[in-house]
Design a protein around this motif. Structure first.
Motif, mmCIF file in Angstrom:
data_model
loop_
_atom_site.group_PDB
_atom_site.id
_atom_site.type_symbol
_atom_site.label_atom_id
_atom_site.label_comp_id
_atom_site.label_asym_id
_atom_site.label_seq_id
_atom_site.Cartn_x
_atom_site.Cartn_y
_atom_site.Cartn_z
ATOM 1 N N MET A 74 34.748 -8.061 46.181
ATOM 2 C CA MET A 74 34.259 -10.107 45.541
ATOM 3 C C MET A 74 33.201 -9.848 46.948
ATOM 4 O O MET A 74 32.011 -10.854 46.387
ATOM 5 N N GLU A 75 33.467 -9.553 47.959
ATOM 6 C CA GLU A 75 32.565 -9.553 49.147
ATOM 7 C C GLU A 75 30.912 -8.958 49.252
ATOM 8 O O GLU A 75 30.216 -9.200 49.665
ATOM 9 N N ARG A 76 31.211 -7.455 48.877
ATOM 10 C CA ARG A 76 30.087 -6.910 48.296
ATOM 11 C C ARG A 76 28.834 -7.903 46.894
ATOM 12 O O ARG A 76 28.469 -7.798 47.249
ATOM 13 N N VAL A 77 30.279 -8.164 46.412
ATOM 14 C CA VAL A 77 29.528 -9.091 44.977
ATOM 15 C C VAL A 77 28.556 -10.005 45.290
ATOM 16 O O VAL A 77 27.501 -10.403 45.569
ATOM 17 N N ARG A 78 29.350 -10.839 46.235
ATOM 18 C CA ARG A 78 28.771 -11.976 46.604
ATOM 19 C C ARG A 78 27.444 -11.389 47.867
ATOM 20 O O ARG A 78 25.529 -12.374 48.134
ATOM 21 N N MET B 57 18.507 -1.126 45.044
ATOM 22 C CA MET B 57 19.584 -0.201 44.124
ATOM 23 C C MET B 57 20.165 0.906 44.866
ATOM 24 O O MET B 57 21.352 1.515 43.829
ATOM 25 N N GLN B 58 20.066 1.337 45.991
ATOM 26 C CA GLN B 58 20.476 2.310 46.202
ATOM 27 C C GLN B 58 22.412 1.419 46.731
ATOM 28 O O GLN B 58 23.046 2.434 46.387
ATOM 29 N N ARG B 59 21.927 0.564 46.871
ATOM 30 C CA ARG B 59 23.259 -0.069 47.361
ATOM 31 C C ARG B 59 23.870 -0.632 46.458
ATOM 32 O O ARG B 59 25.155 -0.619 46.301
ATOM 33 N N TYR B 60 23.233 -1.241 44.960
ATOM 34 C CA TYR B 60 24.724 -2.079 44.721
ATOM 35 C C TYR B 60 23.766 -1.097 42.343
ATOM 36 O O TYR B 60 23.693 -1.596 41.750
ATOM 37 N N GLY B 61 23.016 -0.008 42.767
ATOM 38 C CA GLY B 61 22.719 0.590 41.904
ATOM 39 C C GLY B 61 24.000 0.813 40.856
ATOM 40 O O GLY B 61 23.925 0.312 39.346
ATOM 41 N N ASP B 62 25.214 1.037 41.420
ATOM 42 C CA ASP B 62 26.384 1.084 40.129
ATOM 43 C C ASP B 62 26.570 -0.434 39.183
ATOM 44 O O ASP B 62 27.450 -0.217 38.354
ATOM 45 N N LEU B 63 26.264 -1.524 39.868
ATOM 46 C CA LEU B 63 26.565 -2.952 39.383
ATOM 47 C C LEU B 63 25.418 -2.928 37.891
ATOM 48 O O LEU B 63 25.483 -4.365 37.839
ATOM 49 N N PHE B 64 24.769 -2.288 37.920
ATOM 50 C CA PHE B 64 23.566 -2.465 37.198
ATOM 51 C C PHE B 64 23.662 -1.250 36.469
ATOM 52 O O PHE B 64 22.721 -0.376 36.290
ATOM 53 N N PRO B 65 24.324 -1.117 34.807
ATOM 54 C CA PRO B 65 24.235 -0.300 33.900
ATOM 55 C C PRO B 65 22.801 -0.193 33.087
ATOM 56 O O PRO B 65 22.941 1.242 32.674
ATOM 57 N N ALA C 133 33.599 -3.158 36.117
ATOM 58 C CA ALA C 133 33.485 -2.903 37.563
ATOM 59 C C ALA C 133 34.341 -3.215 38.372
ATOM 60 O O ALA C 133 34.779 -2.776 38.971
ATOM 61 N N LEU C 134 35.180 -4.780 37.908
ATOM 62 C CA LEU C 134 35.420 -4.977 38.714
ATOM 63 C C LEU C 134 36.998 -5.368 38.883
ATOM 64 O O LEU C 134 37.393 -6.251 39.505
ATOM 65 N N ALA C 135 37.948 -4.625 37.929
ATOM 66 C CA ALA C 135 38.402 -4.135 37.304
ATOM 67 C C ALA C 135 39.558 -4.141 38.515
ATOM 68 O O ALA C 135 39.745 -3.315 38.758
ATOM 69 N N GLY C 136 39.934 -4.808 39.017
ATOM 70 C CA GLY C 136 41.613 -4.714 39.948
ATOM 71 C C GLY C 136 40.815 -4.726 40.948
ATOM 72 O O GLY C 136 40.669 -3.922 42.685
ATOM 73 N N ALA C 137 39.999 -5.452 41.072
ATOM 74 C CA ALA C 137 38.685 -5.463 42.560
ATOM 75 C C ALA C 137 39.478 -6.420 43.410
ATOM 76 O O ALA C 137 40.553 -7.518 43.779
#
Length: 664
Positions: A172-176, A203-211, A163-167
């Motif tokens: 990275m700020e979104r991950v923090r 989950m609406q904001r960050y659901g794409d980070l949780f497969p 998910a963070l390839a070429g982030a």
């Protein structure tokens, strides 16, 4: 519309039961007859399965094979090796550019590179602010930081590496921010606040980070906790030097102490919520293929599933049941078919209970009387198949042995009568009684084509039974040695099967006989039919035959009109006797008092007219001398069968007694 019906041709019949219940009961019976308790027999059935249904043993073998393959597929230093490789390439590219530059600054830069520490993490940190001359070297160094960020985050959040390839810095700020909100939500949930709405928004904001696509906070915590526990096991599996190097690389990769702090805070929260997971338990990996941090964590996460499944599928702990098997973990590791096999085993247990074969008493598994009858019948049939052909025909006679030959006379039926019903006499009594009770019939003749019909109604006092020749009943007491030596000599299973078979024979063919089964070790006790299947050897010292003979005498006194027979199955001489206070005294070698008190009980039985036949399962000289003395006092018979033939001898001797061919 039209329909056509025919034979199913699409594979196994979908309407056919997934297992043969009768086969399952018979396999349970085989284990019980071999000496196992019902709970142990059911555990063996779970392990072995039945035809068409895999058991837990097959699944356990697959789990162990997968576990061995997993720990041999690679080593855990893959990310560190990859970082070292990229760093060496970056330094080589930088030195090539500096070598082509004749300036003094280039020489100074070369000296700076030569003075880099040998530790990879320290070198990466020291190069963080370097103004690279070589574009290739700058790109390689950025690859190092990107690789570390993705691998480190992937070790905590599955799929984060891709998910963070070429982030970008914004990613990275979104991950923090995600970590900060997640920690805040866990804190609120720990305080007892309702976090349903917060979870949905998260989950609406960050659901794409949780497969894993968790449906609620608990599912999210479970997925993250398993991953975080695997990451802690990864660190514990590294050498101290590798752990220190990885910590330094993490500091260089993130550069933001806030991000690392949020990760540590999350790990503590997850461990607090799932302390049952194997946090920090190192695992030796012995393969040659380097594994990245994310792949290694995934392997350790799967390994935790395998370890839990190995314990639950092994069923080696008290109170084990199929409900302990984690179906989700089983499906992740072995696929849906394995889950279906476990569900079929669970359905098999449920059917055994619902159809009256098994029951539970305060959590302990019990065989029902229905199951005991079937197991006893199986034991009896096995014995009959082994008895000589000249006896087998009589054993398998179809008619019951409850009555003798008819005399031609009949009498009114009384409760408890076992004689055959006199059908003609019974109907005659009902007709005569009905005629006497029927009101007078009108004088007018019945109309044309009509005929009065009287219905015969039977009542209990109408019944008559045929008089038969009196058939003598027997009072049998089977005394079975329960001492631990029976188990050591492999005689316990045959003795248990013999008791069940004799019980089945008496209750089905000779119900007028009174059978008592007594088990004895340091003390003796009368065993109910339902206890036979539960019976296990006593792990105590003492063979108290005196107490067993005393209980047999009381049984014979209660059936004074029956022919008295006592059968003793033992593999050792008496070593214990009863004391006046109800306790027992044990001594080995046997004391003179024990032998004398035991033989005194034999003399009492002899005066009652009882035959004491002994089946000794060992030829130890002291036992032989004792048994010979017993036979001289009583006039009974002595047998020395092998364990395998014990049932043949006991059943044959009982049938010989029933035919009146007693030898005194």
């Amino acid at each position: 519309m039209s329909y056509r019906y025919g034979r199913w041709r699409g594979g196994p019949d979908p309407l056919e039961p997934p297992f043969d219940l009768g086969e399952a009961v018979d396999r349970l019976g085989e284990r019980v007859l071999a000496g196992s308790r019902p709970g142990d027999a059911l555990a063996a059935l779970r392990r072995q399965g039945i035809p068409g249904l895999r058991g837990l043993g097959d699944l356990l073998r697959q789990v162990r094979q997968r576990r061995r393959a997993l720990t041999r597929q690679g080593n855990l230093g893959g990310t560190l090796d990859r970082v070292r490789e990229l760093l060496d390439r970056a330094l080589d590219a930088e030195r090539a550019v500096l070598a082509a530059d004749p300036s003094d600054q280039a020489r100074l830069d070369e000296v700076e590179l030569d003075q880099l520490p040998g530790d990879t993490a320290a070198a990466v940190r020291q190069l963080a602010d370097r103004d690279w001359r070589s574009p290739e070297a700058a790109d390689l160094y950025e690859q190092i930081r990107d690789l570390l960020r993705r691998e480190l985050l992937d070790s905590r959040f599955k799929g984060m590496r891709d998910a963070l390839a070429g982030a970008s810095p914004q990613d990275m700020e979104r991950v923090r921010s995600m970590l900060s909100e997640l920690n805040a939500m866990l804190d609120a949930d720990a305080r007892g606040e309702d976090t349903t709405a917060a979870f949905d928004q998260f989950m609406q904001r960050y659901g794409d980070l949780f497969p894993e696509r968790p449906r609620n906070l608990e599912e999210l915590v479970d997925a993250l906790a398993r991953r975080s526990a695997a990451a802690s096991r990864l660190l514990a599996s590294l050498t101290p030097e590798q752990r220190a190097e990885l910590a330094g690389l993490a500091e260089a990769a993130f550069g933001d102490p806030g991000l690392q702090g949020e990760l540590d805070r999350l790990a503590r929260a997850l461990q607090g919520r799932r302390p049952d997971l194997p946090w920090g338990q190192g695992v030796p990996f012995s393969g040659e293929q380097p594994l990245g941090l994310g792949d290694a964590t995934t392997a350790l996460e799967e390994l935790a599933d395998l370890e839990g499944l190995e314990a639950s599928l092994g069923q080696r702990y008290p109170g084990a049941s199929l409900d302990d098997v984690d179906r989700e973990a089983l499906e992740r590791v072995l696929g849906r078919r394995a889950v279906e096999d476990v569900e079929a085993l669970r359905a098999l247990e449920r059917e055994l209970a619902e159809q009256g074969w098994l029951s539970r008493d305060h959590g302990d598994l019990r065989l029902t009387p229905k199951a005991v009858r079937r197991i006893g019948l199986a034991a009896l049939q096995r014995i009959f198949r082994q008895i000589e052909a000249r006896d087998r025909g009589d054993h398998e006679a179809a008619r019951a042995g409850a009555t003798g030959e008819p005399t031609g006379a009949s009498r009114p039926w009384r409760f408890g009568d076992e004689q055959p019903i006199d059908v003609v006499g019974t109907v005659r009594n009902a007709v005569l009684r009905g005629a006497a009770e029927r009101p007078p019939v009108a004088t007018s003749a019945p109309g044309p084509g009509r005929q009065e019909r009287a219905r015969v109604a039977l009542r209990a006092d109408d019944f008559e039974v045929q008089e038969t020749e009196r058939r003598s009943a027997a009072a049998i007491s089977l005394l079975v040695d329960l001492s631990y030596s029976m188990l050591l000599r492999d005689a316990w299973g045959p003795a248990k099967a013999t008791a069940l078979a004799l019980h089945s024979l008496v209750t089905t063919r000779f119900p007028q006989d009174a059978l008592q089964i007594v088990g004895f070790s340091s003390l003796a006790r009368t065993l109910r039919p339902g206890e036979l299947a539960e019976l296990g050897p006593d792990v105590v010292q003492g063979t108290n035959l005196q107490h067993a003979l005393r209980l047999a005498g009381r049984h014979l006194d209660r059936h004074a009109d029956a022919e008295p027979v006592v059968l003793v199955v033992t593999d050792g001489e008496p070593t214990a006797h009863m004391l006046p206070n109800g306790d027992y005294h044990f001594e080995w070698p046997p004391s003179r008092e024990t032998i004398e008190l035991t033989l005194a009980e034999v003399l009492r039985l002899t005066r009652r007219g009882a035959v004491v036949n002994v089946f000794m399962l060992d030829t130890e000289p002291r036992l032989v001398r004792f048994v010979e003395t017993l036979a001289e006092l009583n006039g009974g018979r002595v047998f020395a069968p092998s364990s395998e033939r014990l049932g043949d001898y006991v059943v044959s001797d009982y049938l010989r007694t029933r035919r009146g061919r007693r030898a005194r």
